[in-house]
Design a protein around this motif. Structure first.
Motif, short mmCIF file in Angstrom:
data_model
loop_
_atom_site.label_atom_id
_atom_site.label_comp_id
_atom_site.label_asym_id
_atom_site.label_seq_id
_atom_site.Cartn_x
_atom_site.Cartn_y
_atom_site.Cartn_z
N THR A 1 -7.26 5.21 1.04
CA THR A 1 -6.80 4.21 2.37
C THR A 1 -6.98 2.96 2.71
N ILE B 1 -7.93 -2.26 9.62
CA ILE B 1 -7.37 -2.63 10.16
C ILE B 1 -8.48 -3.58 11.24
N ILE C 1 0.95 -1.18 -0.41
CA ILE C 1 -0.06 -0.35 -0.02
C ILE C 1 0.69 1.30 -0.04
N ILE D 1 0.13 -6.76 4.94
CA ILE D 1 -0.19 -6.10 3.98
C ILE D 1 1.10 -4.37 4.91
N MET E 1 2.42 -0.54 4.73
CA MET E 1 2.17 0.81 4.79
C MET E 1 3.16 1.71 5.55
N PRO F 1 -1.25 -6.35 9.67
CA PRO F 1 -0.42 -5.34 8.55
C PRO F 1 1.02 -4.71 9.65
N SER G 1 3.69 -1.99 9.43
CA SER G 1 3.19 0.08 9.57
C SER G 1 5.04 0.57 10.09
N VAL H 1 -9.56 4.08 10.10
CA VAL H 1 -8.39 3.03 9.69
C VAL H 1 -8.78 2.22 10.96
N ALA I 1 -9.39 -6.36 8.50
CA ALA I 1 -8.55 -6.88 7.27
C ALA I 1 -7.94 -8.14 8.03
N ILE J 1 -6.95 -1.57 2.07
CA ILE J 1 -6.86 -2.01 3.07
C ILE J 1 -7.93 -2.25 3.33
N THR J 2 -9.33 -2.08 2.91
CA THR J 2 -10.10 -3.17 2.46
C THR J 2 -10.00 -4.17 1.75
#
Length: 581
Positions: free
Chosen positions: A276, A329, A183, A291, A293, A339, A341, A325, A332, A280-281
């Protein structure tokens, strides 16, 4: 952030039990798009529904507040809305069934030549890049070995985490049944060190270029193809995750996994809320396993619940950003996505952030500067960096070649989950800039040309760029960069190896693997190499500049070796992560 600590010596029975967990079928196609266009003067919003509110009820409330729905996601509970009503945000905040509205972006408000400079840390300033100590080509110094990729000897980052021909590549190089979603601002699917692993079928672009901040659109629709990168950031990230072992250039942490471009960032580097959330979805519904980020959601570096320096509408916007968000998350993770980051490049203790003078960074004034930015005191209790401080996210700090926390990397005892190599140009014996102390990654040729990084003959004009020629005569370019943006994909790559090694067939997506993200996270954190705080705990960074002389900064580490503010639960370890049994 919740931590799951797993001993590398976990019993076989426990792992066998947790690995048996599989997911229910994914409910793809949850987003509904309406055929409505926006015009100049309108404002786009993301409207978040209260939990349990139906799409139909929410749409009725949005219409009553003066908004027109452009698209909605009933599963996660948000809609993208346009409105000209000055009190739209206030009305949605008061409406039954709605959390509120966050202004996504204003159409036609910024100057056409305004592009945000996001390169100051990741690619250094022009002055810093000009003061490389000597003209010796790092490529010429590389001792190549036949068993490795041509530039493997320049990849100190992979050596630091055991992602090498002698390490994790032999045990588990990753599976084509595992996908990592990047992403970012795009991925160059044609790069010779990306193409073999690039999944064009799953890749998507959720961004419409904005000429006012991104420059002229490259295609008539202003929606770039899903295999294009106009900035280079996403391609660099993707290559660290999964460049293949193919005799060309470099190899990534997981050289056999699928790379999926899920674009949410503008060419100029802005990441607005709506794309964003969509990214994510989408990753959740598409069967992506991890993912990456490497960004924060604009326009707020920190999203605060009720900062007195912000207007009521701005406070509502920030509350909606955090909640929306988080909801994406959570969705997800419920679909099997882990996720990962970046922690950020502000050299800040996220547990005591202090002052933010950069937000909101959009919209821009006629000179291209943030029009409404102001100094705000940030408190740890009610302000979050999104997505790095959202629950359920593995947050990654950056290290340099010596193993020290990089001078720019954020940190914090509550926020730091793991650390990974992200580069530190000043992590050298004399504290002077060295490209080789940064991370080498793939560089799109179109970007290299646009930035003047290569000349008319295709030769690099900077020691920060390397040119390779593939066996079939194609040019492949690589650039040195640094940042927590470069650290996060190393952790994401290790997570992909974990799914490859311990995953089970995914009934929701036949032909692929899945693993409960709680297990993936536990293995990732539990096999990381414990790294103690420096002694003394207040570490002093000394950087030398040809123009400013010595630059001194400090950062203080807190916590034991097994979990501290600089390194979290340790430096990720690719070989250990896939060698539990």
């Amino acid at each position: 952030m919740r931590k799951i600590i797993l001993s590398a010596a976990m019993s076989t029975a426990l792992v066998a039990t947790t690995l048996a967990v599989t997911q229910s079928a994914s409910s793809a196609g949850t987003s509904t798009t309406d055929s409505t266009t926006t015009t100049a003067g309108q404002t786009n919003y993301v409207v978040l529904y209260d939990p349990g509110t139906s799409d139909a009820v929410a749409r009725a409330q949005i219409a009553a507040a003066g908004g027109t729905v452009l698209s909605s996601n009933a599963e996660v509970g948000y809609a993208v809305v346009t409105s000209t009503a000055a009190d739209f945000s206030e009305k949605t905040g008061d409406a039954a069934g709605l959390v509120g509205a966050a202004a996504n972006r204003t159409i036609g408000a910024a100057p056409k030549d305004a592009v945000r400079d996001t390169d100051a840390v990741e690619r250094l300033t022009a002055a810093e890049r000009a003061q490389v100590d000597g003209d010796v080509s790092l490529k010429a110094l590389a001792a190549r070995r036949p068993a490795e990729e041509p530039l493997a000897s320049l990849q100190w980052d992979m050596q630091a985490i055991g992602a090498t021909a002698e390490g994790s590549y032999r045990t588990q190089p990753g599976s084509k049944k595992v996908s990592v979603g990047v992403i970012d601002t795009g991925v160059d699917g044609s790069h010779p060190d990306i193409a073999p692993n690039f999944d064009a079928g799953l890749s998507r672009n959720f961004v419409t270029d904005m000429p006012d901040i991104d420059g002229p659109c490259e295609v008539e629709s202003c929606v770039d193809p899903a295999d294009v990168d106009e900035g280079g950031h996403g391609t660099h990230v993707a290559s660290s995750i999964g460049s293949p072992v193919n005799g060309v250039g470099i190899a990534g942490v997981a050289p056999n996994v699928n790379l999926v471009n899920i674009r949410a960032g503008q060419d100029s580097g802005f990441f607005f809320l709506q794309p964003t959330l969509d990214a994510i979805t989408y990753a959740a519904d598409a069967g992506v396993d991890v993912i990456n980020m490497s960004f924060y959601v604009d326009p707020w570096l920190y999203n605060c619940q009720a900062n007195p320096a912000d207007s009521p509408a701005e406070q509502q916007q920030q509350r909606v950003i955090v909640a929306a968000v988080q909801r994406a998350i959570d969705y997800a993770r419920s679909k099997g996505v882990l996720p990962v980051s970046a922690s950020g490049n502000e050299a800040t203790d996220l547990g005591a952030p202090g002052v933010d003078a950069s937000s909101p960074d959009y919209p821009l004034d006629p000179e291209g500067n943030p029009a409404d930015a102001r100094e705000r005191t940030i408190d740890n209790a009610t302000c979050l960096n999104v997505p790095a401080e959202n629950d359920g996210v593995v947050t990654v700090n950056s290290t340099g070649p010596s193993g020290r926390k990089a001078y720019y990397s954020n940190f914090g005892t509550e926020q730091s989950d793991v650390s990974a190599p992200g580069g530190d140009a000043y992590d050298t014996p004399n504290g002077r800039v060295s490209p080789g102390a940064q991370v080498l990654g793939a560089y799109p040729e179109n970007v290299a040309i646009a930035e003047g990084a290569i000349d008319e003959n295709g030769e690099p004009t900077s020691p920060f760029v390397i040119r390779e020629t593939t066996p079939d005569g194609q040019d492949a370019y690589y650039q040195y960069a640094q940042g927590t943006s470069m650290a996060a994909p190393h952790a994401a790559g290790v997570a992909a190896l974990i799914v490859s090694e311990y995953g089970r067939p995914d009934p929701a997506h036949p032909g692929t693997l899945t693993l409960d993200p709680a297990v993936t996270e536990a293995v990732l954190l539990g096999t990381a190499t414990d790294t103690p705080c420096p002694v003394p705990a207040e570490y002093t960074y000394r950087r030398y500049s040809a123009t400013a002389g010595e630059v001194v900064s400090t950062a203080t580490c807190a916590g034991p070796a097994e979990d501290n503010g600089f390194y979290g639960e340790g430096l990720v370890d690719a070989q250990a992560a896939v060698s539990l049994f």
